[in-house]
Design an enzyme around this catalytic site. Sequence first.
Site, PDB file in Angstrom:
ATOM      1  N   SER A   9       0.835  -1.198   0.000  1.00 52.25           N
ATOM      2  CA  SER A   9       0.000   0.000   0.000  1.00 52.25           C
ATOM      3  C   SER A   9       0.872   1.251   0.000  1.00 52.25           C
ATOM      4  O   SER A   9       1.651   1.454  -0.926  1.00 52.25           O
ATOM      5  CB  SER A   9      -0.941  -0.046   1.209  1.00 52.25           C
ATOM      6  OG  SER A   9      -2.014   0.851   1.068  1.00 52.25           O
TER       7      SER A   9
ATOM      8  N   ASP B 295      -0.526  -4.750  -3.679  1.00 51.26           N
ATOM      9  CA  ASP B 295      -1.898  -4.249  -3.731  1.00 51.26           C
ATOM     10  C   ASP B 295      -2.021  -2.728  -3.708  1.00 51.26           C
ATOM     11  O   ASP B 295      -2.791  -2.165  -2.924  1.00 51.26           O
ATOM     12  CB  ASP B 295      -2.737  -4.853  -2.602  1.00 51.26           C
ATOM     13  CG  ASP B 295      -4.207  -4.974  -3.013  1.00 51.26           C
ATOM     14  OD1 ASP B 295      -4.463  -5.411  -4.143  1.00 51.26           O
ATOM     15  OD2 ASP B 295      -5.097  -4.613  -2.211  1.00 51.26           O
TER      16      ASP B 295
ATOM     17  N   HIS C 147      -6.978  -6.628   1.444  1.00 52.92           N
ATOM     18  CA  HIS C 147      -5.938  -5.679   1.036  1.00 52.92           C
ATOM     19  C   HIS C 147      -4.567  -6.065   1.579  1.00 52.92           C
ATOM     20  O   HIS C 147      -3.560  -5.921   0.892  1.00 52.92           O
ATOM     21  CB  HIS C 147      -6.345  -4.284   1.531  1.00 52.92           C
ATOM     22  CG  HIS C 147      -5.367  -3.205   1.222  1.00 52.92           C
ATOM     23  ND1 HIS C 147      -4.828  -3.005  -0.036  1.00 52.92           N
ATOM     24  CD2 HIS C 147      -4.816  -2.236   2.016  1.00 52.92           C
ATOM     25  CE1 HIS C 147      -3.992  -1.978  -0.015  1.00 52.92           C
ATOM     26  NE2 HIS C 147      -3.971  -1.499   1.223  1.00 52.92           N
TER      27      HIS C 147
END
Length: 352
Positions: free
Chosen positions: A159, A184, A311
Amino acid sequence: MESKSSLAPLPEENQNEDQQFDDPKPSSASAFSSKPIRPPTKTSSQMYSPLDWKGYFDQEDDVCIPDSNDVFHVYTAGKEGPVVFCLHGGGYSGLSFAISTRVIKEKARVVAMDLRGHGKSATENEIDMSIETLCSDVQAVVKTMYGDDPPAIVLVGHSMGGSMAVHVAAKKMLPSLAGLVVVDVVEGTAMASLIHMQKILSNRMQYFPTLEKAIEWNVRSGNLRNIESARISIPGTVKYDDAQQCYRHRARLAETEQYWKGWYEGLSDKFLSSPVPKLLLLAGTDRLDRALTIGQMQGKFQMIVVRHTGHAIQEDVPDEFAMLILNFISRNRIGPRGVEIPGIRRPSQPQA
């Protein structure tokens, strides 16, 4: 006429063992003569109790940056092979990579860093989370740890940490960088989500009476799907507030909004231009933007969609994540001297 039953009444569940088995007569050999032992049921506090990092990493250290008051906390493991240098996402901590480290450290070294304003790191300005400052932090930690002769490094970023890894790679800030793994995050989806971030941050639970409740909330809300990983990592994402007499989120993300756009703007082009082997791990197929779609078709990077995960891929399916990292290292012959590491299984065919 009412008949008497020959069956003895069952003991109440809240009776203790002495009350249930106080018959002085010797036990019978029959399998049906005694009540089977029921496995104990875990209470909520037991199910979500914190786990120590020591079962996963080998040690923790404070990296003091010369000529500054900044101290970055790192968790390390492994003795040989390239260094898998892990950068967590916003609001997470280095402990996000704990379970996967247990596998990776058998073939490579691992360094998981608490970023500025996160975990146990302590910096003079915790709100300055500009991409330039964050990248300089990574460069400073690597320089302090390894000096002028760093080993081969594979940057792994999740992230926000993924955007940091891309910027560090694109700017060629680490001379021994040998690989880049982004987890991701892609520019298009990230930029589109920024307008919702303040609402998301304000709507989440802000205070927790205990660490167990903080862990439970993160699991029940779907933020993390692996209870074991949550029990290790979540304690590193909260801190005790003496004034409120409860735990609150460690990272002050809502105060860093001015820097969010800089994390992700131009990310796809920077990722594609990074001069090292690249792997993009995604939790869904709908997250590729146009630039990445074209780049992937041209074979400029390897992409793997990890199914049945949220996630935080590294936390939800840590063993699978670890093998993907090790296979990436083997595929690209990344090692202390740029050679393949013996014993790491190479994938039989490219995964797309």
